[in-house]
Design an enzyme around this catalytic site. Sequence first.
Site, mmCIF file in Angstrom:
data_model
loop_
_atom_site.group_PDB
_atom_site.id
_atom_site.type_symbol
_atom_site.label_atom_id
_atom_site.label_comp_id
_atom_site.label_asym_id
_atom_site.label_seq_id
_atom_site.Cartn_x
_atom_site.Cartn_y
_atom_site.Cartn_z
ATOM 1 N N CYS A 10 12.010 59.722 26.324
ATOM 2 C CA CYS A 10 11.901 59.049 27.622
ATOM 3 C C CYS A 10 11.913 57.540 27.353
ATOM 4 O O CYS A 10 12.427 57.088 26.327
ATOM 5 C CB CYS A 10 10.667 59.512 28.391
ATOM 6 S SG CYS A 10 9.087 59.168 27.567
ATOM 7 N N ASN A 13 7.535 56.864 25.859
ATOM 8 C CA ASN A 13 6.926 57.874 24.979
ATOM 9 C C ASN A 13 5.413 57.973 25.186
ATOM 10 O O ASN A 13 4.662 58.266 24.259
ATOM 11 C CB ASN A 13 7.247 57.596 23.498
ATOM 12 C CG ASN A 13 6.921 58.754 22.547
ATOM 13 O OD1 ASN A 13 6.627 58.532 21.388
ATOM 14 N ND2 ASN A 13 6.954 59.977 23.030
ATOM 15 N N CYS A 15 4.364 59.132 28.674
ATOM 16 C CA CYS A 15 4.174 59.989 29.849
ATOM 17 C C CYS A 15 5.017 61.260 29.758
ATOM 18 O O CYS A 15 4.508 62.346 29.479
ATOM 19 C CB CYS A 15 4.523 59.236 31.139
ATOM 20 S SG CYS A 15 3.463 57.808 31.458
ATOM 21 N N ARG A 16 6.322 61.130 29.995
ATOM 22 C CA ARG A 16 7.153 62.333 30.141
ATOM 23 C C ARG A 16 7.455 63.037 28.830
ATOM 24 O O ARG A 16 7.321 64.265 28.734
ATOM 25 C CB ARG A 16 8.464 61.962 30.850
ATOM 26 C CG ARG A 16 8.274 61.586 32.291
ATOM 27 C CD ARG A 16 9.498 60.920 32.858
ATOM 28 N NE ARG A 16 9.724 59.606 32.250
ATOM 29 C CZ ARG A 16 10.764 58.826 32.471
ATOM 30 N NH1 ARG A 16 11.721 59.249 33.287
ATOM 31 N NH2 ARG A 16 10.873 57.653 31.896
ATOM 32 N N SER A 17 7.917 62.292 27.813
ATOM 33 C CA SER A 17 8.337 63.006 26.587
ATOM 34 C C SER A 17 7.169 63.638 25.825
ATOM 35 O O SER A 17 7.358 64.719 25.252
ATOM 36 C CB SER A 17 9.204 62.122 25.690
ATOM 37 O OG SER A 17 8.527 60.974 25.239
ATOM 38 N N ASP A 125 10.233 59.199 36.671
ATOM 39 C CA ASP A 125 9.236 58.442 35.920
ATOM 40 C C ASP A 125 7.939 58.379 36.734
ATOM 41 O O ASP A 125 7.911 57.782 37.815
ATOM 42 C CB ASP A 125 9.792 57.033 35.692
ATOM 43 C CG ASP A 125 8.876 56.188 34.828
ATOM 44 O OD1 ASP A 125 7.750 56.627 34.542
ATOM 45 O OD2 ASP A 125 9.302 55.091 34.444
HETATM 46 P P1 4NP Z 1 7.554 57.350 30.134
HETATM 47 O O1 4NP Z 1 6.873 56.420 31.246
HETATM 48 O O2 4NP Z 1 8.933 56.779 29.875
HETATM 49 O O3 4NP Z 1 7.607 58.691 30.785
HETATM 50 O O4 4NP Z 1 6.649 57.294 28.923
HETATM 51 C C1 4NP Z 1 6.819 55.036 31.165
HETATM 52 C C2 4NP Z 1 5.880 54.441 30.363
HETATM 53 C C3 4NP Z 1 5.816 53.074 30.299
HETATM 54 C C4 4NP Z 1 6.702 52.295 31.031
HETATM 55 C C5 4NP Z 1 7.657 52.901 31.810
HETATM 56 C C6 4NP Z 1 7.725 54.274 31.869
HETATM 57 N N1 4NP Z 1 6.607 50.891 30.972
HETATM 58 O O5 4NP Z 1 7.364 50.220 31.689
HETATM 59 O O6 4NP Z 1 5.798 50.358 30.198
#
Ligand code: 4NP
Length: 158
Positions: A10, A13, A15-17, A125
């Site tokens: 993602c 790294n 939240c989703r992955s 997201d």
């Molecule tokens: P992820 O979520 O890609 O599912 O881990 C996010 C985590 C952090 C950010 C964006 C999405 N960020 O902008 O810091």
Amino acid sequence: MTRPAILFVCLGNICRSPLAEAAFRVRAAEAGLDVAVDSAGTGAWHVGEPPDWRAQATARRHGIDISHCRGRQVSPADFRHFSHIFALDRDNLAGLRGLAPDDATAEVSLLLDLVPGWEGQSVADPYYGEEAGFEQTWAQVEGAADALVARLTRERGG
Ligand code: 4NP
């Protein structure tokens, strides 16, 4: 067949992955699959950090502890080490294709293409949304985990 090695990717790294990794790790173990599993982000903002507390709470509600996970950024070597790299959304799929070295051997694809009826869709997201969004993320990554286990079980020959 060589042992499959699966990487979920993602943006951050956190939240989703990590949730995709957790859901698939549990499902693969239940199915008796011998498989390597990891997750990474295309971005570097959260390298070394544990998953977002909302992702940790979501995994815990489903009986899985992901507190030990630490964020890492995808690297060129990942495209040789892993057999399959799954992007959680279309932006990160495009990012991955841009990062792939010339000698990449991994099959790079969109995670929800695994699930009949969900092809072409992104796992939204949840980072800037409500905590409830993480349950939707869980439902999506769990559906993909089931589909991936079914596919790898077929490829293994039953
Ligand atoms: P992820 O979520 O890609 O599912 O881990 C996010 C985590 C952090 C950010 C964006 C999405 N960020 O902008 O810091």
